[in-house]
Write an enzyme that holds these catalytic residues in place. Structure first.
Site, mmCIF file in Angstrom:
data_model
loop_
_atom_site.group_PDB
_atom_site.id
_atom_site.type_symbol
_atom_site.label_atom_id
_atom_site.label_comp_id
_atom_site.label_asym_id
_atom_site.label_seq_id
_atom_site.Cartn_x
_atom_site.Cartn_y
_atom_site.Cartn_z
ATOM 1 N N HIS A 6 0.887 -1.058 -0.017
ATOM 2 C CA HIS A 6 -0.046 -0.021 0.023
ATOM 3 C C HIS A 6 0.915 1.154 -0.272
ATOM 4 C CE1 HIS A 6 -3.118 2.611 2.126
ATOM 5 N NE2 HIS A 6 -3.233 2.619 0.641
ATOM 6 N N ASP A 7 0.738 2.095 -1.000
ATOM 7 C CA ASP A 7 1.624 3.157 -1.145
ATOM 8 C C ASP A 7 1.937 4.020 -0.159
ATOM 9 O OD1 ASP A 7 -0.909 4.048 -1.686
ATOM 10 O OD2 ASP A 7 -0.308 5.434 -3.327
ATOM 11 N N THR A 8 0.581 4.187 0.748
ATOM 12 C CA THR A 8 0.567 5.273 1.923
ATOM 13 C C THR A 8 1.501 4.624 3.031
ATOM 14 O OG1 THR A 8 -1.788 5.954 1.329
ATOM 15 C CG2 THR A 8 -1.019 6.133 3.579
ATOM 16 N N THR A 60 -2.541 14.644 -5.036
ATOM 17 C CA THR A 60 -3.942 14.897 -5.536
ATOM 18 C C THR A 60 -4.852 14.463 -4.298
ATOM 19 O OG1 THR A 60 -2.934 14.186 -7.597
ATOM 20 C CG2 THR A 60 -5.472 14.101 -7.162
ATOM 21 N N ASN A 107 -8.980 9.889 4.938
ATOM 22 C CA ASN A 107 -8.662 10.329 3.533
ATOM 23 C C ASN A 107 -9.542 11.685 3.377
ATOM 24 O OD1 ASN A 107 -7.619 7.832 1.682
ATOM 25 N ND2 ASN A 107 -8.865 7.152 3.131
ATOM 26 N N GLU A 137 -5.883 21.111 -9.346
ATOM 27 C CA GLU A 137 -5.314 20.555 -10.557
ATOM 28 C C GLU A 137 -6.528 20.683 -11.759
ATOM 29 O OE1 GLU A 137 -4.556 16.491 -9.268
ATOM 30 O OE2 GLU A 137 -2.873 17.193 -8.337
ATOM 31 N N GLY A 164 4.156 14.954 -2.840
ATOM 32 C CA GLY A 164 4.584 16.021 -3.655
ATOM 33 C C GLY A 164 4.192 17.402 -3.171
#
Length: 348
Positions: free
Chosen positions: A123-125, A146, A183, A191, A293
């Site tokens: 999981h990237d988080t 994002t 979240n 964006e 980012g």
């Protein structure tokens, strides 16, 4: 059948329509899984392609709402409702454990040889949180991009009626920890505005957008970045203007004012979520680490420090990749803190 409350009590995962449990339920009901021997999550599929070994990695499994975070095992009752059982899933592994050996064809083509392939936080988080360069344990983190995820790292899941009401989630972290988080919509609003303005012939870079926001006075009121009408609006500026009209919020009259409204609203939302985290955290939160980012956005970082009334430490920007490498190399947070630069923002 299982109610939302029962599902949350068993899994600790916030209710979102894209959770794996709902996909599995629908696929099972439609008979789409009848011919499947094993069900693999995408990170586990990559491991299988590299090694030929099937595993079920802890952090990605934890997001699915089919794992019990108290036992760290698949929940049999949730699986039963989905028409599945444990035999449909591979053996559980944790980040840092060996999955298997690199297949001979890849060993030869890459020149790496038949090296061991280790499980990372799929999981990237979880990988990003592993790279938080904290020297203390009583911190909160904001993975900013994002989408934004704000939370704390806990030793045990926190599952109760208040957590269900707030729709906060208990996901797996590195070292068997729990990443207790919420979240939040992040830079998605900006964006989409930039994309809409670009079509109209007005193109702004991200640094230019930040300077435009800096030039404006604070917004007289804020919007809810997580409002459902912003999820897939088609035309984000128009969606924001409609939201303002419907909620009695003074509408921004320029692009710069629209950007400032987004920044003010994100900072206010971060402060709201942090306040609720402080209600349930087993420690006093002293620092907010912003990674990803969005950590490069000086203006929003300072606005977040001001809104939250907390010291903010920003960086690294590539936290997910660093956490991934850190796990494979067997390094800890102290190594990340020593090798990456951070910037500090104090509340004004």
């Amino acid at each position: 059948k299982m109610t939302r409350e029962e599902l949350y009590d068993r899994t600790g995962i916030q209710i979102m329509n894209f959770n794996s449990v709902f996909q599995l339920f629908a696929q099972s009901l439609a008979g789409e899984l009848d011919g499947a021997d094993k069900i693999l999550f995408i990170p586990d599929l990559l491991s299988y392609m590299l090694t030929g070994e099937m595993v079920c990695e802890y952090t990605i499994l934890s997001t699915s709402a089919i794992m019990n975070p108290r036992t760290k095992e698949l929940d049999p009752d949730v699986l039963s409702v989905c028409g599945l059982d444990k035999s449909r899933f591979a053996r559980l592994v944790y980040p840092g454990e060996s999955v298997g050996t690199l297949k001979p064809e890849y060993a030869a083509s890459t020149g790496l040889g038949e090296v061991q392939v280790k499980a990372v936080a799929g999981h990237d988080t979880a990988s990003a949180v592993a790279a938080v360069p904290a020297r203390e344990s009583n911190f909160a983190y904001l993975s900013s991009g994002t989408w934004s995820l704000m939370g704390i790292e806990a030793a045990h899941p926190v599952i109760n009626s208040r957590m269900f009401e707030m729709n906060y989630t208990n996901e797996g972290g590195v070292g068997g920890t729990i990443t207790l988080l919420k979240n939040i919509t992040g830079m998605w609003l900006l964006e989409q505005c930039l994309a809409a303005w670009r079509k109209e012939g007005r193109e702004y870079s991200y640094p230019e957008a930040a300077e435009m926001a800096r030039s404006c006075r604070p917004s007289p009121a804020v919007i809810d970045p997580d409002a459902p009408e912003f999820a897939a609006p088609g035309d984000m500026p128009q969606a924001i203007l409609r939201h303002c009209a419907e909620h009695g919020i003074p509408a921004p009259e320029t692009d710069a004012a629209m950007i400032r409204l987004i920044y003010d609203s994100l900072a206010a939302r971060y402060a709201e979520v942090l306040g609720k985290l402080r209600e349930v955290a087993p420690f006093e939160i002293s620092t907010l680490h912003i990674i990803g980012g969005g950590s490069q956005n000086d203006l929003l970082n300072q606005m977040t420090a001001d809104a939250c009334g907390i010291r903010v430490v920003a960086g690294p920007a590539e936290a997910t990749a660093l956490g991934n490498v850190m796990i494979q190399a067997g390094l800890g947070r102290s190594a990340i803190a020593a090798m990456t630069g951070t910037k500090q923002y104090n509340p004004r």
